[in-house]
Scaffold this active site. Structure first.
Site, PDB file in Angstrom:
ATOM      1  N   CYS A 187     -44.752  18.440  37.910  1.00 42.21           N
ATOM      2  CA  CYS A 187     -44.619  18.201  39.341  1.00 42.21           C
ATOM      3  C   CYS A 187     -45.984  18.200  40.032  1.00 42.21           C
ATOM      4  CB  CYS A 187     -43.638  19.202  39.944  1.00 42.21           C
ATOM      5  SG  CYS A 187     -42.901  18.607  41.458  1.00 42.21           S
ATOM      6  N   ILE A 218     -37.869  18.822  42.368  1.00 43.45           N
ATOM      7  CA  ILE A 218     -38.040  19.536  43.631  1.00 43.45           C
ATOM      8  C   ILE A 218     -39.183  18.881  44.402  1.00 43.45           C
ATOM      9  CG2 ILE A 218     -38.484  21.766  44.730  1.00 43.45           C
ATOM     10  CD1 ILE A 218     -37.657  23.046  41.954  1.00 43.45           C
ATOM     11  N   HIS A 257     -39.110  19.965  36.598  1.00 50.55           N
ATOM     12  CA  HIS A 257     -39.438  21.346  36.215  1.00 50.55           C
ATOM     13  C   HIS A 257     -38.555  21.804  35.050  1.00 50.55           C
ATOM     14  CE1 HIS A 257     -41.808  22.530  39.829  1.00 50.55           C
ATOM     15  NE2 HIS A 257     -41.116  21.546  40.383  1.00 50.55           N
ATOM     16  N   GLU A 285     -39.145  24.305  33.231  1.00 49.92           N
ATOM     17  CA  GLU A 285     -39.260  25.765  33.137  1.00 49.92           C
ATOM     18  C   GLU A 285     -38.228  26.502  33.978  1.00 49.92           C
ATOM     19  OE1 GLU A 285     -41.175  23.840  34.825  1.00 49.92           O
ATOM     20  OE2 GLU A 285     -41.525  24.734  36.785  1.00 49.92           O
TER      21      GLU A 285
HETATM   22  N1  GLN Z   1     -42.253  20.973  43.066  1.00 48.77           N
HETATM   23  C1  GLN Z   1     -43.466  20.498  43.269  1.00 48.77           C
HETATM   24  O1  GLN Z   1     -44.411  20.794  42.542  1.00 48.77           O
HETATM   25  C2  GLN Z   1     -43.634  19.633  44.495  1.00 48.77           C
HETATM   26  C3  GLN Z   1     -44.942  18.910  44.537  1.00 48.77           C
HETATM   27  C4  GLN Z   1     -45.389  18.729  45.963  1.00 48.77           C
HETATM   28  N2  GLN Z   1     -44.495  17.860  46.685  1.00 48.77           N
HETATM   29  C5  GLN Z   1     -46.823  18.210  45.978  1.00 48.77           C
HETATM   30  O2  GLN Z   1     -47.092  17.192  46.519  1.00 48.77           O
HETATM   31  O3  GLN Z   1     -47.670  18.849  45.431  1.00 48.77           O
END
Ligand code: GLN
Length: 200
Positions: A84, A142, A179, A181
């Site tokens: 992410c 997320i 994610h 994890e």
């Molecule tokens: N769950 C996440 O790591 C979201 C990333 C976040 N939206 C970013 O731009 O860093």
């Protein structure tokens, strides 16, 4: 294999869901260290960059003097797995970055931050990842990014049904939009530890 001749591995720990990654890596038998300083980075043979907020990770890594050492280690072949925000940090090119935001780079991809808009801010789905075999990966997204452009040397590990790329690998660098994890999924981390073993 983990725990035999494997060097310690690190989790970038200035921001993000550090504890979850430490737990998965420890469960796989790795000697895990939290990395906040260049000296701590020098001790590890591979690094996981967690989810969190990539613009904050960028700021803090500059503030703590980690940006240049991280870029050096990535350039000299240290295995890294980014989830992410961690994937955003590994991307050579960013779409929808905040002003002045830098990534570390390493993966020849363009990544779009917050690609799912407000309606699909967060969702879960089962994702086929052929490189990991069966069963499919239960993927938790997320406020996730997607990979918009994939360079010639980059392998796509997984895409959504609509074709959007959400997991990539290039040499010993791997990134996922989601994610594993937080869903009890350990196979990406095991693959990361394989990269660390191969590099050491
Ligand atoms: N769950 C996440 O790591 C979201 C990333 C976040 N939206 C970013 O731009 O860093």
């Amino acid at each position: 294999m983990a725990g035999r001749s494997l060097p310690p591995v690190g989790v970038f720990a200035l921001q993000g869901d550090v504890r979850e990654h430490v737990a998965v890596l420890a469960q796989l038998g790795a000697d895990v260290r939290e990395v906040r300083t260049p000296a701590q980075l020098a001790e590890v043979g591979g690094l996981v960059i967690p989810g969190g907020e990539s613009s904050v990770m960028d700021k803090l890594s500059r503030l703590f003097g980690l940006r240049d050492p991280l870029r050096d280690r990535i350039a000299t072949g240290m295995p890294v797995y980014g989830t992410c925000a961690g994937l955003i940090m590994l991307a050579d090119r960013l779409h929808d970055a905040i002003e002045g935001q830098l990534s570390l780079g390493g993966l020849d991809v363009a990544v779009r931050r917050n690609a799912f808009g407000t309606q699909l801010d967060s969702f879960e789905t089962d994702l086929a990842v052929p490189a990991l075999g069966e069963p499919p990966v239960h993927a938790v997204f997320i406020r996730a990014p997607v990979v918009d452009e994939v360079g010639a040397g980059v392998e796509v590990l997984a895409s959504l049904d609509d074709g959007r790329v959400v997991a990539v690998e290039q040499g010993r660098l791997m990134g996922t939009s989601f994610h594993p994890e937080v869903a009890g999924e350990t196979r990406f981390h095991a693959r990361f530890l394989d990269h660390v073993a191969a590099a050491s």
